[in-house]
Design a protein around this motif. Structure first.
Motif, PDB file in Angstrom:
ATOM      1  N   VAL A 150       6.752  29.510 -19.878  1.00 40.86           N
ATOM      2  CA  VAL A 150       7.682  29.842 -18.804  1.00 40.86           C
ATOM      3  C   VAL A 150       8.044  28.567 -18.059  1.00 40.86           C
ATOM      4  CG1 VAL A 150       6.817  32.202 -18.537  1.00 40.86           C
ATOM      5  CG2 VAL A 150       5.906  30.389 -17.100  1.00 40.86           C
ATOM      6  N   THR A 151       9.237  28.523 -17.546  1.00 41.13           N
ATOM      7  CA  THR A 151       9.674  27.402 -16.721  1.00 41.13           C
ATOM      8  C   THR A 151       9.676  27.860 -15.274  1.00 41.13           C
ATOM      9  OG1 THR A 151      11.022  26.501 -18.508  1.00 41.13           O
ATOM     10  CG2 THR A 151      11.527  25.752 -16.275  1.00 41.13           C
ATOM     11  N   LEU A 152       8.927  27.145 -14.445  1.00 45.92           N
ATOM     12  CA  LEU A 152       8.858  27.424 -13.016  1.00 45.92           C
ATOM     13  C   LEU A 152       9.773  26.434 -12.308  1.00 45.92           C
ATOM     14  CD1 LEU A 152       4.975  27.732 -12.676  1.00 45.92           C
ATOM     15  CD2 LEU A 152       6.638  29.569 -13.102  1.00 45.92           C
ATOM     16  N   THR A 153      10.600  26.919 -11.401  1.00 49.17           N
ATOM     17  CA  THR A 153      11.516  26.054 -10.663  1.00 49.17           C
ATOM     18  C   THR A 153      11.197  26.146  -9.173  1.00 49.17           C
ATOM     19  OG1 THR A 153      13.234  26.376 -12.325  1.00 49.17           O
ATOM     20  CG2 THR A 153      13.933  25.492 -10.191  1.00 49.17           C
ATOM     21  N   PHE A 154      10.919  24.979  -8.594  1.00 50.77           N
ATOM     22  CA  PHE A 154      10.602  24.875  -7.177  1.00 50.77           C
ATOM     23  C   PHE A 154      11.776  24.207  -6.463  1.00 50.77           C
ATOM     24  CE2 PHE A 154       6.616  25.181  -9.405  1.00 50.77           C
ATOM     25  CZ  PHE A 154       5.872  26.039  -8.624  1.00 50.77           C
ATOM     26  N   GLU A 155      11.999  24.601  -5.221  1.00 49.22           N
ATOM     27  CA  GLU A 155      13.133  24.108  -4.438  1.00 49.22           C
ATOM     28  C   GLU A 155      13.144  22.584  -4.314  1.00 49.22           C
ATOM     29  OE1 GLU A 155      15.082  26.339  -0.817  1.00 49.22           O
ATOM     30  OE2 GLU A 155      13.229  25.331  -0.186  1.00 49.22           O
ATOM     31  N   LYS A 156      11.989  21.971  -4.053  1.00 53.03           N
ATOM     32  CA  LYS A 156      11.922  20.524  -3.837  1.00 53.03           C
ATOM     33  C   LYS A 156      11.312  19.774  -5.019  1.00 53.03           C
ATOM     34  CE  LYS A 156      11.850  21.009   1.125  1.00 53.03           C
ATOM     35  NZ  LYS A 156      11.036  21.075   2.323  1.00 53.03           N
ATOM     36  N   ALA A 157      10.250  20.296  -5.609  1.00 49.62           N
ATOM     37  CA  ALA A 157       9.547  19.571  -6.670  1.00 49.62           C
ATOM     38  C   ALA A 157      10.290  19.593  -8.000  1.00 49.62           C
ATOM     39  CB  ALA A 157       8.132  20.124  -6.847  1.00 49.62           C
ATOM     40  N   GLY A 158      11.173  20.568  -8.204  1.00 51.15           N
ATOM     41  CA  GLY A 158      11.905  20.651  -9.467  1.00 51.15           C
ATOM     42  C   GLY A 158      11.297  21.680 -10.404  1.00 51.15           C
ATOM     43  N   SER A 159      11.431  21.436 -11.717  1.00 55.19           N
ATOM     44  CA  SER A 159      11.004  22.407 -12.731  1.00 55.19           C
ATOM     45  C   SER A 159       9.903  21.855 -13.616  1.00 55.19           C
ATOM     46  CB  SER A 159      12.194  22.801 -13.611  1.00 55.19           C
ATOM     47  OG  SER A 159      13.185  23.438 -12.850  1.00 55.19           O
ATOM     48  N   ILE A 160       9.086  22.783 -14.111  1.00 52.09           N
ATOM     49  CA  ILE A 160       8.013  22.434 -15.041  1.00 52.09           C
ATOM     50  C   ILE A 160       7.795  23.604 -15.987  1.00 52.09           C
ATOM     51  CG2 ILE A 160       6.213  23.268 -13.452  1.00 52.09           C
ATOM     52  CD1 ILE A 160       4.376  21.040 -14.582  1.00 52.09           C
ATOM     53  N   GLU A 161       7.559  23.293 -17.273  1.00 54.54           N
ATOM     54  CA  GLU A 161       7.223  24.339 -18.238  1.00 54.54           C
ATOM     55  C   GLU A 161       5.712  24.494 -18.266  1.00 54.54           C
ATOM     56  OE1 GLU A 161       7.373  24.628 -22.923  1.00 54.54           O
ATOM     57  OE2 GLU A 161       9.372  24.953 -22.059  1.00 54.54           O
ATOM     58  N   VAL A 162       5.259  25.736 -18.174  1.00 53.62           N
ATOM     59  CA  VAL A 162       3.830  26.044 -18.133  1.00 53.62           C
ATOM     60  C   VAL A 162       3.542  27.136 -19.161  1.00 53.62           C
ATOM     61  CG1 VAL A 162       1.990  26.979 -16.683  1.00 53.62           C
ATOM     62  CG2 VAL A 162       3.681  25.441 -15.689  1.00 53.62           C
ATOM     63  N   PRO A 163       2.529  26.958 -20.018  1.00 54.21           N
ATOM     64  CA  PRO A 163       2.161  28.024 -20.950  1.00 54.21           C
ATOM     65  C   PRO A 163       1.248  29.036 -20.265  1.00 54.21           C
ATOM     66  CG  PRO A 163       0.834  26.085 -21.375  1.00 54.21           C
ATOM     67  CD  PRO A 163       1.783  25.727 -20.262  1.00 54.21           C
ATOM     68  N   LEU A 164       1.623  30.310 -20.336  1.00 53.48           N
ATOM     69  CA  LEU A 164       0.758  31.372 -19.832  1.00 53.48           C
ATOM     70  C   LEU A 164      -0.117  31.838 -20.985  1.00 53.48           C
ATOM     71  CD1 LEU A 164       3.358  33.595 -17.899  1.00 53.48           C
ATOM     72  CD2 LEU A 164       1.969  31.713 -16.995  1.00 53.48           C
ATOM     73  N   ALA A 165      -1.418  31.661 -20.860  1.00 51.78           N
ATOM     74  CA  ALA A 165      -2.356  32.134 -21.879  1.00 51.78           C
ATOM     75  C   ALA A 165      -2.433  33.650 -21.771  1.00 51.78           C
ATOM     76  CB  ALA A 165      -3.724  31.507 -21.656  1.00 51.78           C
TER      77      ALA A 165
END
Length: 187
Positions: A150-165
């Motif tokens: 999943v890609t998480l998008t934060f207002e200030k920090a931006g986006s990061i892809e994180v694997p959900l186990a």
């Protein structure tokens, strides 16, 4: 005629057994890949944000939704906000950020259209029965032992892809700490 029918049934059983064995090997390889890619104490950093222990729960066939859970800590001096989440289009139609909250005597789930505040110096836990992500319109089951990116998008920090186990249907997270309903890796 009976001999031909018995031989045909025997071949069908063997073919099914071979396909099942192949499926088990593929699933085992995916579990091994997942274990190497998502350690028991998964941790991801994006600017001042630290995301830990991302997981989901296995779904039933034809289940239309799934959940996403993790802990996020804002180590910075400015508030941030989780404003969006997404998964590959072949996994789900879209994702939403939700909360569970009491409304009188009734627990209700609702979308957070403005996202989820991650206050400076604070930790927010997305967990079953509280804040969480929803994978809406699942197009394939979430299979225990695999991962969903999943890609998480934060207002200030931006986006990061994180694997959900993906854990058991009753997984509670707490990965690497043992206990009922908690996720374990590496067999």
């Amino acid at each position: 005629m009976k001999t031909t029918l018995i031989a045909a049934l025997g071949l069908a059983v063997l073919a099914t057994g071979a396909a099942h064995a192949e499926g088990q090997m593929t699933h085992q390889m995916k579990q091994g890949e997942m274990s190497a890619a998502t350690p028991a104490e998964a941790r991801f950093e994006l600017g001042a944000l630290v995301i830990e222990n991302p997981f989901s729960r296995a779904s039933l066939p034809n289940q239309p939704v799934g959940g996403g859970f993790f802990t996020v800590t804002n180590t910075g001096t400015e508030d941030d906000r989780l404003i969006a989440a997404s998964a590959a289009p072949e996994m789900a139609d879209h994702m939403e950020i939700h909360e569970m909250a009491m409304d009188g005597q009734v627990m209700k789930m609702r979308e957070l259209p403005k996202g989820l505040l991650i206050a400076a110096g604070e930790t927010v836990q997305l967990k079953p029965g509280g804040y969480h992500l929803m994978l809406m319109g699942l197009k394939q089951p979430l299979v225990e032992g695999e991962t969903v990116a999943v890609t998480l998008t934060f207002e200030k920090a931006g986006s990061i892809e994180v694997p959900l186990a993906i854990g058991a249907p009753n997984a509670k997270g707490g990965m690497g700490h043992g206990g009922e309903g908690q996720m374990k890796y590496g067999g």
